[in-house]
Motif scaffolding. Structure first.
Motif, PDB file in Angstrom:
ATOM      1  N   THR A   5       9.164   1.060  -8.610  1.00  0.00           N
ATOM      2  CA  THR A   5       8.787  -0.097  -7.812  1.00  0.00           C
ATOM      3  C   THR A   5       7.805  -0.986  -8.570  1.00  0.00           C
ATOM      4  OG1 THR A   5       9.069   1.155  -5.764  1.00  0.00           O
ATOM      5  CG2 THR A   5       7.773  -0.867  -5.626  1.00  0.00           C
ATOM      6  N   VAL A  61       7.990  -5.310  -4.423  1.00  0.00           N
ATOM      7  CA  VAL A  61       7.235  -5.412  -3.179  1.00  0.00           C
ATOM      8  C   VAL A  61       6.092  -6.411  -3.366  1.00  0.00           C
ATOM      9  CG1 VAL A  61       7.808  -3.043  -2.535  1.00  0.00           C
ATOM     10  CG2 VAL A  61       5.670  -3.509  -3.766  1.00  0.00           C
ATOM     11  N   ARG A 104       9.584  -6.671   0.975  1.00  0.00           N
ATOM     12  CA  ARG A 104      10.298  -5.865  -0.010  1.00  0.00           C
ATOM     13  C   ARG A 104      11.612  -6.535  -0.408  1.00  0.00           C
ATOM     14  NH1 ARG A 104       8.315  -0.761  -0.611  1.00  0.00           N
ATOM     15  NH2 ARG A 104       6.661  -0.195   0.864  1.00  0.00           N
TER      16      ARG A 104
END
Length: 309
Positions: A223, A261, A301
């Protein structure tokens, strides 16, 4: 100042650079213009050919011949633009990025050799003189709306802290707590970041920064986190925010992140509209007291594998 003064300075500076670049080793096997094209393509994941032509001030036919040569050599690939199918997108291939990296390293060595001839105590004066020239001669470029996304230069990270603090205080009344948060984020990046997985972009117009954004690793595996998106008020409305967010998305996807994100607050409506245009989905929100204000924080997101935007 006269025309002769400018021409004399130009001859002097050209001579200084030429003396450091014997036999055009820095650009070989490319011309100076070809090297400039490779450099600009290396700054962002892709550019439309029309934007590249405007950015470099090149004749359409001349640029087309350069791009044809690069495509034949396997340095670029072309396809329909994401924003307008009538336009052509240009993207460096892996060999193209390798060629651009070699040219960039040679340029760094050349400029480093030049700076080695300047006493450390004189370098701030030299930097200020360069900024003055760019400010004065770059006004026309600023009026033309030409904007470049580039890596940060010395002083740009400090600019990010200062402008975030000043703008959010002026527009939303946030206190110095926000400046402290931004300072920590920027300091963490400056002191320890992986250049292959983390990056900062500065949007520049007329020789001045007008926007910025950051992509850093998040705690969750696979991420990335988008941080500190900012566009100067005078530069808003021209798509700079969209270009900055697109640069982060393309970079994150290109280096293998699975998800992107970000955290923002509901009062930042302009930024939220940009995120929504690029496929971000609101994942959670909660009230909080920060920066001297009662706010609603939001987590957004973007699935980088499932999104084609």
């Amino acid at each position: 100042m006269t025309v002769q003064d400018v021409r004399a300075f130009n001859r002097f500076y050209t001579g200084v650079i030429g003396a450091l670049d014997h036999g055009r080793h820095r650009y070989a096997p490319y011309t100076l213009t070809e090297s400039r094209v490779l450099y600009e393509l290396a700054q962002v994941p892709h550019l439309d050919a029309a934007d590249l032509r405007t950015l470099l001030g090149l004749d359409a036919g001349y640029l087309s011949r350069i791009l044809n040569r690069f495509e034949d050599a396997g340095l670029i690939e072309r396809g329909p633009s994401d924003s307008d199918p009538r336009r052509r997108r240009v993207r460096l291939t892996v060999p193209g990025r390798e060629a651009a990296a070699v040219l960039d390293e040679r340029a760094r060595e050349t400029v480093g050799a030049l700076l080695d001839t300047v006493a450390p105590a004189d370098r701030p004066r030299l930097a200020e003189a360069m900024r003055t020239i760019r400010d004065l001669l770059g006004e026309e470029r600023a009026r033309s709306g030409a904007v470049v996304l580039r890596e940060p230069l010395p002083g740009d990270l400090g600019w990010m802290v200062q402008r975030n603090a000043a703008l959010y205080a002026a527009e939303y009344g946030w206190n110095a707590d926000y400046e402290g948060l931004v300072a920590r984020i920027v300091a963490d990046f400056a002191q320890d970041h992986d250049p292959h997985l983390e990056r900062v972009w500065i949007a520049e117009a007329g020789g001045r920064p007008v926007g910025c954004v950051m992509c850093v690793r998040d705690d969750a595996p696979g991420t990335a986190r988008l941080r500190l998106l900012l566009v100067e008020p005078a530069a808003r409305g021209g798509g700079i925010g969209d270009r900055l967010v697109r640069a982060v998305i393309d970079f994150a996807r290109g280096v293998g992140y699975r998800e992107l994100v970000l955290w923002t607050n509901d009062v930042l409506s302009g930024a939220r509209r940009i995120y929504q245009r690029h496929g971000f989905v609101l994942a959670a929100e909660r009230p909080h007291r920060s920066f001297g204000k009662d706010l609603i924080g939001q987590d957004w997101r973007l699935d980088l594998h499932g999104s084609g935007v």
